[in-house]
Motif scaffolding. Structure first.
Motif, PDB file in Angstrom:
ATOM      1  N   LYS A 186      23.036 -96.070 -23.179  1.00  0.00           N
ATOM      2  CA  LYS A 186      22.100 -97.190 -23.203  1.00  0.00           C
ATOM      3  C   LYS A 186      21.456 -97.466 -21.842  1.00  0.00           C
ATOM      4  N   ALA A 187      22.091 -96.990 -20.779  1.00  0.00           N
ATOM      5  CA  ALA A 187      21.644 -97.336 -19.430  1.00  0.00           C
ATOM      6  C   ALA A 187      20.233 -96.832 -19.139  1.00  0.00           C
ATOM      7  N   HIS A 188      19.574 -97.493 -18.199  1.00  0.00           N
ATOM      8  CA  HIS A 188      18.240 -97.077 -17.773  1.00  0.00           C
ATOM      9  C   HIS A 188      18.363 -96.052 -16.644  1.00  0.00           C
ATOM     10  N   LYS A 189      17.990 -96.403 -15.429  1.00  0.00           N
ATOM     11  CA  LYS A 189      18.008 -95.406 -14.360  1.00  0.00           C
ATOM     12  C   LYS A 189      19.375 -95.276 -13.688  1.00  0.00           C
ATOM     13  N   GLN A 190      20.090 -96.397 -13.554  1.00  0.00           N
ATOM     14  CA  GLN A 190      21.400 -96.353 -12.913  1.00  0.00           C
ATOM     15  C   GLN A 190      22.394 -97.214 -13.689  1.00  0.00           C
ATOM     16  N   LEU A 191      23.570 -96.637 -13.969  1.00  0.00           N
ATOM     17  CA  LEU A 191      24.673 -97.395 -14.538  1.00  0.00           C
ATOM     18  C   LEU A 191      25.774 -97.438 -13.502  1.00  0.00           C
ATOM     19  N   HIS A 192      26.156 -98.644 -13.088  1.00  0.00           N
ATOM     20  CA  HIS A 192      27.197 -98.828 -12.075  1.00  0.00           C
ATOM     21  C   HIS A 192      28.520 -99.105 -12.779  1.00  0.00           C
ATOM     22  N   VAL A 193      29.431 -98.148 -12.708  1.00  0.00           N
ATOM     23  CA  VAL A 193      30.663 -98.184 -13.496  1.00  0.00           C
ATOM     24  C   VAL A 193      31.846 -98.618 -12.639  1.00  0.00           C
ATOM     25  N   LYS A 217      14.930 -89.973 -10.158  1.00  0.00           N
ATOM     26  CA  LYS A 217      14.087 -89.476 -11.244  1.00  0.00           C
ATOM     27  C   LYS A 217      14.873 -89.287 -12.538  1.00  0.00           C
ATOM     28  N   THR A 218      16.151 -88.955 -12.424  1.00  0.00           N
ATOM     29  CA  THR A 218      16.993 -88.766 -13.604  1.00  0.00           C
ATOM     30  C   THR A 218      18.069 -89.844 -13.630  1.00  0.00           C
ATOM     31  N   LYS A 219      18.624 -90.094 -14.820  1.00  0.00           N
ATOM     32  CA  LYS A 219      19.629 -91.141 -14.954  1.00  0.00           C
ATOM     33  C   LYS A 219      20.868 -90.816 -14.129  1.00  0.00           C
ATOM     34  N   GLN A 220      21.362 -91.818 -13.428  1.00  0.00           N
ATOM     35  CA  GLN A 220      22.552 -91.660 -12.609  1.00  0.00           C
ATOM     36  C   GLN A 220      23.680 -92.550 -13.126  1.00  0.00           C
ATOM     37  N   ILE A 221      24.867 -91.962 -13.207  1.00  0.00           N
ATOM     38  CA  ILE A 221      26.090 -92.701 -13.514  1.00  0.00           C
ATOM     39  C   ILE A 221      26.866 -92.791 -12.202  1.00  0.00           C
ATOM     40  N   ILE A 222      27.074 -94.006 -11.721  1.00  0.00           N
ATOM     41  CA  ILE A 222      27.632 -94.189 -10.382  1.00  0.00           C
ATOM     42  C   ILE A 222      28.944 -94.959 -10.460  1.00  0.00           C
ATOM     43  N   TYR A 279      19.687-102.383  -7.249  1.00  0.00           N
ATOM     44  CA  TYR A 279      20.209-103.602  -7.853  1.00  0.00           C
ATOM     45  C   TYR A 279      19.099-104.376  -8.563  1.00  0.00           C
ATOM     46  N   ASN A 280      18.048-103.648  -8.939  1.00  0.00           N
ATOM     47  CA  ASN A 280      16.991-104.238  -9.745  1.00  0.00           C
ATOM     48  C   ASN A 280      17.462-104.271 -11.198  1.00  0.00           C
ATOM     49  N   SER A 281      17.435-105.443 -11.802  1.00  0.00           N
ATOM     50  CA  SER A 281      18.009-105.612 -13.144  1.00  0.00           C
ATOM     51  C   SER A 281      17.231-104.876 -14.230  1.00  0.00           C
ATOM     52  N   GLU A 282      16.034-104.409 -13.921  1.00  0.00           N
ATOM     53  CA  GLU A 282      15.280-103.629 -14.914  1.00  0.00           C
ATOM     54  C   GLU A 282      15.650-102.153 -14.880  1.00  0.00           C
ATOM     55  N   ASP A 283      16.204-101.721 -13.762  1.00  0.00           N
ATOM     56  CA  ASP A 283      16.541-100.301 -13.600  1.00  0.00           C
ATOM     57  C   ASP A 283      18.037-100.029 -13.587  1.00  0.00           C
ATOM     58  N   ALA A 284      18.839-101.021 -13.230  1.00  0.00           N
ATOM     59  CA  ALA A 284      20.275-100.796 -13.027  1.00  0.00           C
ATOM     60  C   ALA A 284      21.083-101.914 -13.663  1.00  0.00           C
ATOM     61  N   GLU A 285      22.290-101.568 -14.065  1.00  0.00           N
ATOM     62  CA  GLU A 285      23.201-102.572 -14.626  1.00  0.00           C
ATOM     63  C   GLU A 285      24.640-102.159 -14.358  1.00  0.00           C
TER      64      GLU A 285
END
Length: 340
Positions: free
Chosen positions: A153-160, A53-58, A121-127
Protein backbone atom coordinates in the motif's frame (compact mmCIF):
# COMPACT_ATOMS: atom_id res chain seq x y z
CA UNK A 1 11.90 -36.35 25.78
CA UNK A 2 8.91 -34.12 25.06
CA UNK A 3 7.25 -32.66 28.15
CA UNK A 4 3.47 -32.88 28.04
CA UNK A 5 2.31 -31.23 31.25
CA UNK A 6 3.46 -28.25 33.30
CA UNK A 7 4.37 -24.72 32.23
CA UNK A 8 7.03 -26.00 29.84
CA UNK A 9 4.85 -28.82 28.56
CA UNK A 10 3.36 -29.17 25.10
CA UNK A 11 -0.25 -28.72 26.27
CA UNK A 12 0.46 -25.43 28.06
CA UNK A 13 2.61 -24.01 25.24
CA UNK A 14 0.06 -24.99 22.58
CA UNK A 15 -2.69 -23.32 24.62
CA UNK A 16 -0.61 -20.17 24.92
CA UNK A 17 0.02 -20.21 21.17
CA UNK A 18 -3.70 -20.55 20.42
CA UNK A 19 -4.39 -17.70 22.83
CA UNK A 20 -1.80 -15.62 21.00
CA UNK A 21 -3.60 -16.19 17.71
CA UNK A 22 -6.60 -14.31 19.07
CA UNK A 23 -4.37 -11.68 20.66
CA UNK A 24 -2.84 -11.02 17.27
CA UNK A 25 -6.25 -10.94 15.59
CA UNK A 26 -8.07 -8.69 18.02
CA UNK A 27 -5.48 -6.97 20.19
CA UNK A 28 -2.03 -6.85 18.63
CA UNK A 29 -3.20 -5.54 15.26
CA UNK A 30 -4.89 -2.64 17.01
CA UNK A 31 -1.78 -1.93 19.07
CA UNK A 32 0.46 -2.08 16.00
CA UNK A 33 -1.81 0.40 14.23
CA UNK A 34 -1.79 2.78 17.22
CA UNK A 35 1.99 2.58 17.54
CA UNK A 36 2.33 3.49 13.88
CA UNK A 37 -0.20 6.31 14.14
CA UNK A 38 1.72 7.86 17.03
CA UNK A 39 4.70 8.29 14.71
CA UNK A 40 2.67 10.45 12.32
CA UNK A 41 3.55 13.57 14.33
CA UNK A 42 6.91 13.51 12.55
CA UNK A 43 5.29 13.74 9.10
CA UNK A 44 3.59 16.65 7.36
CA UNK A 45 2.57 17.89 3.93
CA UNK A 46 5.04 20.76 4.30
CA UNK A 47 8.10 18.49 4.52
CA UNK A 48 10.31 18.09 1.40
CA UNK A 49 9.01 15.55 -1.12
CA UNK A 50 10.72 12.20 -1.66
CA UNK A 51 13.39 12.06 -4.35
CA UNK A 52 13.63 8.27 -4.78
CA UNK A 53 12.34 6.97 -8.12
CA UNK A 54 11.36 3.48 -6.93
CA UNK A 55 9.51 2.45 -3.78
CA UNK A 56 11.75 2.11 -0.74
CA UNK A 57 11.16 -0.02 2.34
CA UNK A 58 13.25 1.48 5.13
CA UNK A 59 13.90 -0.15 8.51
CA UNK A 60 13.91 2.64 11.08
CA UNK A 61 15.99 2.44 14.26
CA UNK A 62 16.11 6.09 15.20
CA UNK A 63 15.08 6.10 18.86
CA UNK A 64 11.50 7.22 18.20
CA UNK A 65 10.21 3.84 19.40
CA UNK A 66 11.65 1.16 21.69
CA UNK A 67 13.52 -1.19 19.36
CA UNK A 68 14.74 -3.92 21.70
CA UNK A 69 18.29 -5.17 22.04
CA UNK A 70 20.72 -5.75 19.20
CA UNK A 71 19.39 -9.24 18.40
CA UNK A 72 15.81 -7.92 18.23
CA UNK A 73 16.85 -5.06 15.98
CA UNK A 74 18.78 -7.24 13.56
CA UNK A 75 16.01 -9.82 13.27
CA UNK A 76 13.56 -7.01 12.45
CA UNK A 77 15.88 -5.74 9.74
CA UNK A 78 16.42 -9.22 8.28
CA UNK A 79 12.69 -9.99 8.33
CA UNK A 80 11.75 -6.73 6.62
CA UNK A 81 14.42 -7.15 3.97
CA UNK A 82 13.18 -10.67 3.24
CA UNK A 83 9.67 -9.39 2.54
CA UNK A 84 10.89 -6.37 0.57
CA UNK A 85 13.08 -8.65 -1.52
CA UNK A 86 10.15 -10.94 -2.30
CA UNK A 87 8.15 -7.92 -3.46
CA UNK A 88 11.03 -6.50 -5.51
CA UNK A 89 11.32 -3.22 -3.55
CA UNK A 90 14.44 -1.22 -2.78
CA UNK A 91 15.52 -1.80 0.84
CA UNK A 92 17.37 0.53 3.19
CA UNK A 93 18.30 0.71 6.89
CA UNK A 94 18.28 3.84 9.03
CA UNK A 95 19.99 2.53 12.20
CA UNK A 96 21.30 5.64 13.96
CA UNK A 97 20.34 5.24 17.63
CA UNK A 98 22.09 4.93 20.03
CA UNK A 99 24.96 4.46 17.56
CA UNK A 100 25.31 4.23 13.76
CA UNK A 101 25.18 0.60 12.66
CA UNK A 102 27.55 1.39 9.79
CA UNK A 103 30.38 1.75 12.35
CA UNK A 104 30.22 -1.99 12.99
CA UNK A 105 28.35 -3.71 10.15
CA UNK A 106 28.74 -2.77 6.49
CA UNK A 107 26.81 -3.79 3.36
CA UNK A 108 27.75 -7.15 1.89
CA UNK A 109 25.68 -7.98 -1.23
CA UNK A 110 23.00 -5.31 -0.75
CA UNK A 111 23.70 -1.60 -0.29
CA UNK A 112 21.21 -0.78 2.46
CA UNK A 113 22.67 2.61 3.38
CA UNK A 114 20.56 5.76 3.31
CA UNK A 115 21.50 9.32 4.20
CA UNK A 116 19.39 11.58 6.40
CA UNK A 117 18.83 13.82 3.37
CA UNK A 118 17.27 10.91 1.45
CA UNK A 119 14.73 10.20 4.19
CA UNK A 120 11.35 11.74 3.46
CA UNK A 121 8.82 12.87 6.07
CA UNK A 122 6.29 14.29 3.64
CA UNK A 123 2.96 12.64 4.50
CA UNK A 124 2.02 12.33 0.82
CA UNK A 125 5.13 10.32 -0.03
CA UNK A 126 6.08 8.53 3.19
CA UNK A 127 4.40 6.84 6.13
CA UNK A 128 5.47 4.89 9.24
CA UNK A 129 4.32 1.47 10.34
CA UNK A 130 4.92 -0.68 13.42
CA UNK A 131 4.98 -4.47 13.82
CA UNK A 132 5.73 -5.97 17.22
CA UNK A 133 6.63 -9.47 18.32
CA UNK A 134 5.57 -11.70 21.19
CA UNK A 135 8.09 -14.44 20.25
CA UNK A 136 5.54 -17.24 19.87
CA UNK A 137 5.44 -19.99 17.27
CA UNK A 138 2.23 -18.91 15.60
CA UNK A 139 2.66 -15.20 15.00
CA UNK A 140 4.97 -15.41 11.98
CA UNK A 141 2.07 -15.47 9.54
CA UNK A 142 0.54 -12.35 11.13
CA UNK A 143 3.83 -10.47 10.97
CA UNK A 144 4.45 -11.42 7.34
CA UNK A 145 0.91 -10.49 6.35
CA UNK A 146 0.96 -7.17 8.21
CA UNK A 147 4.31 -6.01 6.82
CA UNK A 148 3.57 -7.25 3.30
CA UNK A 149 0.18 -5.51 3.25
CA UNK A 150 1.69 -2.21 4.32
CA UNK A 151 4.54 -2.56 1.80
CA UNK A 152 2.07 -3.04 -1.04
CA UNK A 153 0.00 0.00 0.00
CA UNK A 154 2.93 2.35 0.60
CA UNK A 155 3.75 5.23 -1.72
CA UNK A 156 7.40 6.21 -2.18
CA UNK A 157 8.77 5.35 1.27
CA UNK A 158 7.53 3.01 4.00
CA UNK A 159 9.29 3.51 7.34
CA UNK A 160 9.16 0.20 9.20
CA UNK A 161 9.58 -0.02 12.97
CA UNK A 162 9.76 -3.69 13.86
CA UNK A 163 11.53 -6.55 15.63
CA UNK A 164 9.57 -9.20 13.71
CA UNK A 165 11.11 -12.61 13.14
CA UNK A 166 9.69 -14.42 10.12
CA UNK A 167 12.50 -16.72 8.98
CA UNK A 168 13.70 -20.24 9.68
CA UNK A 169 17.22 -20.73 11.03
CA UNK A 170 18.74 -21.62 7.65
CA UNK A 171 17.08 -18.73 5.82
CA UNK A 172 18.05 -16.31 8.56
CA UNK A 173 21.74 -17.10 8.07
CA UNK A 174 21.50 -16.69 4.29
CA UNK A 175 19.54 -13.43 4.39
CA UNK A 176 21.72 -11.96 7.14
CA UNK A 177 24.85 -12.63 5.10
CA UNK A 178 23.30 -10.92 2.07
CA UNK A 179 22.88 -7.76 4.10
CA UNK A 180 25.83 -7.62 6.46
CA UNK A 181 29.48 -8.30 7.02
CA UNK A 182 31.70 -7.02 9.85
CA UNK A 183 33.47 -3.72 9.32
CA UNK A 184 37.23 -3.97 8.95
CA UNK A 185 37.65 -2.75 12.52
CA UNK A 186 35.23 -5.36 13.88
CA UNK A 187 36.84 -8.14 11.83
CA UNK A 188 40.24 -7.19 13.25
CA UNK A 189 38.82 -7.39 16.78
CA UNK A 190 37.35 -10.83 16.05
CA UNK A 191 40.73 -12.04 14.80
CA UNK A 192 42.39 -10.75 17.96
CA UNK A 193 39.98 -12.50 20.32
CA UNK A 194 40.10 -15.78 18.43
CA UNK A 195 43.86 -15.70 19.00
CA UNK A 196 43.24 -15.17 22.71
CA UNK A 197 41.20 -18.37 22.72
CA UNK A 198 44.26 -20.11 21.26
CA UNK A 199 42.07 -22.14 18.91
CA UNK A 200 39.52 -21.77 16.14
CA UNK A 201 37.51 -24.49 17.89
CA UNK A 202 35.51 -23.36 20.89
CA UNK A 203 31.98 -23.47 22.26
CA UNK A 204 30.02 -20.59 23.74
CA UNK A 205 27.77 -20.51 26.79
CA UNK A 206 25.46 -17.56 27.46
CA UNK A 207 23.52 -16.55 30.56
CA UNK A 208 21.08 -13.66 30.98
CA UNK A 209 20.51 -12.64 34.61
CA UNK A 210 18.56 -9.45 33.81
CA UNK A 211 19.53 -7.71 37.06
CA UNK A 212 19.39 -10.70 39.41
CA UNK A 213 23.02 -10.14 40.39
CA UNK A 214 22.59 -6.39 40.85
CA UNK A 215 24.88 -5.20 38.06
CA UNK A 216 22.66 -4.73 35.01
CA UNK A 217 19.80 -2.34 34.30
CA UNK A 218 16.73 -2.65 32.14
CA UNK A 219 13.03 -2.12 32.75
CA UNK A 220 12.34 -5.80 33.50
CA UNK A 221 15.24 -6.27 35.92
CA UNK A 222 14.61 -8.73 38.76
CA UNK A 223 15.85 -8.98 42.36
CA UNK A 224 16.97 -11.76 44.71
CA UNK A 225 18.80 -11.68 48.05
CA UNK A 226 22.63 -11.80 48.30
CA UNK A 227 22.38 -15.36 49.63
CA UNK A 228 20.23 -16.37 46.66
CA UNK A 229 22.69 -14.68 44.30
CA UNK A 230 25.54 -16.82 45.62
CA UNK A 231 23.52 -20.02 45.26
CA UNK A 232 22.50 -19.06 41.73
CA UNK A 233 26.07 -18.34 40.64
CA UNK A 234 27.30 -21.63 42.11
CA UNK A 235 24.58 -23.57 40.29
CA UNK A 236 25.45 -21.90 36.99
CA UNK A 237 29.16 -22.64 37.40
CA UNK A 238 28.38 -26.29 38.10
CA UNK A 239 26.22 -26.50 34.96
CA UNK A 240 28.93 -24.85 32.85
CA UNK A 241 31.41 -27.41 34.12
CA UNK A 242 29.07 -30.25 33.16
CA UNK A 243 28.56 -28.89 29.64
CA UNK A 244 32.28 -28.41 29.14
CA UNK A 245 33.00 -31.96 30.24
CA UNK A 246 30.31 -33.42 28.00
CA UNK A 247 30.76 -31.39 24.80
CA UNK A 248 34.25 -29.90 24.72
CA UNK A 249 36.57 -31.19 27.47
CA UNK A 250 39.70 -30.09 25.60
CA UNK A 251 38.42 -26.73 24.35
CA UNK A 252 38.02 -23.27 25.78
CA UNK A 253 34.54 -21.93 26.54
CA UNK A 254 33.66 -18.39 25.54
CA UNK A 255 31.26 -17.09 28.17
CA UNK A 256 28.82 -14.26 27.42
CA UNK A 257 26.47 -12.67 29.91
CA UNK A 258 24.75 -9.43 30.86
CA UNK A 259 26.43 -9.74 34.29
CA UNK A 260 30.05 -8.67 34.51
CA UNK A 261 30.01 -9.91 38.07
CA UNK A 262 29.22 -13.44 36.92
CA UNK A 263 31.84 -13.36 34.17
CA UNK A 264 34.48 -12.60 36.80
CA UNK A 265 33.03 -15.17 39.22
CA UNK A 266 33.02 -18.01 36.68
CA UNK A 267 36.46 -17.27 35.23
CA UNK A 268 38.00 -17.29 38.71
CA UNK A 269 36.68 -20.82 39.31
CA UNK A 270 36.98 -22.44 35.89
CA UNK A 271 40.32 -22.32 34.07
CA UNK A 272 38.77 -23.05 30.66
CA UNK A 273 36.57 -19.93 30.70
CA UNK A 274 37.31 -16.91 28.55
CA UNK A 275 35.19 -13.78 28.10
CA UNK A 276 35.42 -10.57 26.12
CA UNK A 277 36.30 -7.73 28.51
CA UNK A 278 34.13 -4.63 28.66
CA UNK A 279 30.92 -3.11 29.96
CA UNK A 280 27.54 -4.67 29.16
CA UNK A 281 24.43 -2.51 28.65
CA UNK A 282 21.01 -2.86 27.04
CA UNK A 283 21.11 -0.46 24.10
CA UNK A 284 17.37 0.24 24.17
CA UNK A 285 17.80 2.14 27.45
CA UNK A 286 20.76 4.28 26.38
CA UNK A 287 20.72 7.67 24.66
CA UNK A 288 24.36 7.11 23.75
CA UNK A 289 26.86 4.29 24.15
CA UNK A 290 30.64 4.18 24.05
CA UNK A 291 32.48 2.60 21.16
CA UNK A 292 34.08 0.07 23.51
CA UNK A 293 30.64 -1.02 24.78
CA UNK A 294 29.28 -1.32 21.25
CA UNK A 295 32.31 -3.24 20.05
CA UNK A 296 31.98 -5.80 22.86
CA UNK A 297 28.34 -6.32 21.93
CA UNK A 298 29.17 -7.07 18.30
CA UNK A 299 32.25 -9.13 19.15
CA UNK A 300 30.19 -11.31 21.51
CA UNK A 301 27.58 -11.82 18.81
CA UNK A 302 29.99 -12.71 16.01
CA UNK A 303 32.15 -14.90 18.23
CA UNK A 304 29.02 -16.94 19.00
CA UNK A 305 28.16 -17.07 15.30
CA UNK A 306 31.61 -18.54 14.52
CA UNK A 307 31.74 -21.08 17.32
CA UNK A 308 31.29 -24.84 17.01
CA UNK A 309 28.24 -24.95 19.28
CA UNK A 310 26.27 -22.42 21.33
CA UNK A 311 24.34 -22.87 24.58
CA UNK A 312 21.93 -20.72 26.56
CA UNK A 313 21.54 -21.59 30.24
CA UNK A 314 18.43 -20.64 32.19
CA UNK A 315 17.25 -21.42 35.69
CA UNK A 316 15.04 -19.78 38.29
CA UNK A 317 14.25 -16.16 37.40
CA UNK A 318 16.89 -15.95 34.67
CA UNK A 319 15.81 -14.70 31.25
CA UNK A 320 15.31 -16.65 28.04
CA UNK A 321 17.59 -14.47 25.93
CA UNK A 322 17.29 -14.22 22.15
CA UNK A 323 20.84 -12.86 21.79
CA UNK A 324 22.78 -16.16 21.63
CA UNK A 325 19.98 -17.85 19.68
CA UNK A 326 20.03 -15.19 16.98
CA UNK A 327 23.84 -15.07 16.97
CA UNK A 328 23.95 -18.82 16.40
CA UNK A 329 21.42 -18.48 13.57
CA UNK A 330 23.65 -15.89 11.91
CA UNK A 331 26.36 -18.49 11.43
CA UNK A 332 24.25 -21.64 11.20
CA UNK A 333 25.73 -22.83 14.49
CA UNK A 334 24.00 -25.63 16.48
CA UNK A 335 22.16 -24.04 19.40
CA UNK A 336 20.80 -25.58 22.58
CA UNK A 337 18.67 -23.93 25.26
CA UNK A 338 19.22 -25.72 28.58
CA UNK A 339 16.79 -25.14 31.44
CA UNK A 340 17.96 -26.63 34.71
Amino acid sequence: MILIRGKEGLIHRTGKDIQNVFQNLFVMRGRWQREGDELLIHYSKDAPRATNKTKQIICMLDGRRPHGGLADRLRGIVSTYYIAKQLGYDFRVNFVHPFPLIDYLVPNKVDWRISQEELCYNSEDAEPMFCGSQATHVETWFQKTWIRKRCLKAHKQLHVYTNAHVLTNKKYSLIFSELFKPSERLENALTYYRKQLESENYITISLRFIGLLGDFYEKDERYITPEEQEVLMQRCVEKIQQIHQKYAPTQKVLLTSDSTRFLHYASERLAFIYYIPGEVVHIDYQDATSDDTNMKLFVDMFMISRSERAFLLQTGKMYNSGFPRRAAQMGGVPFKHIRF
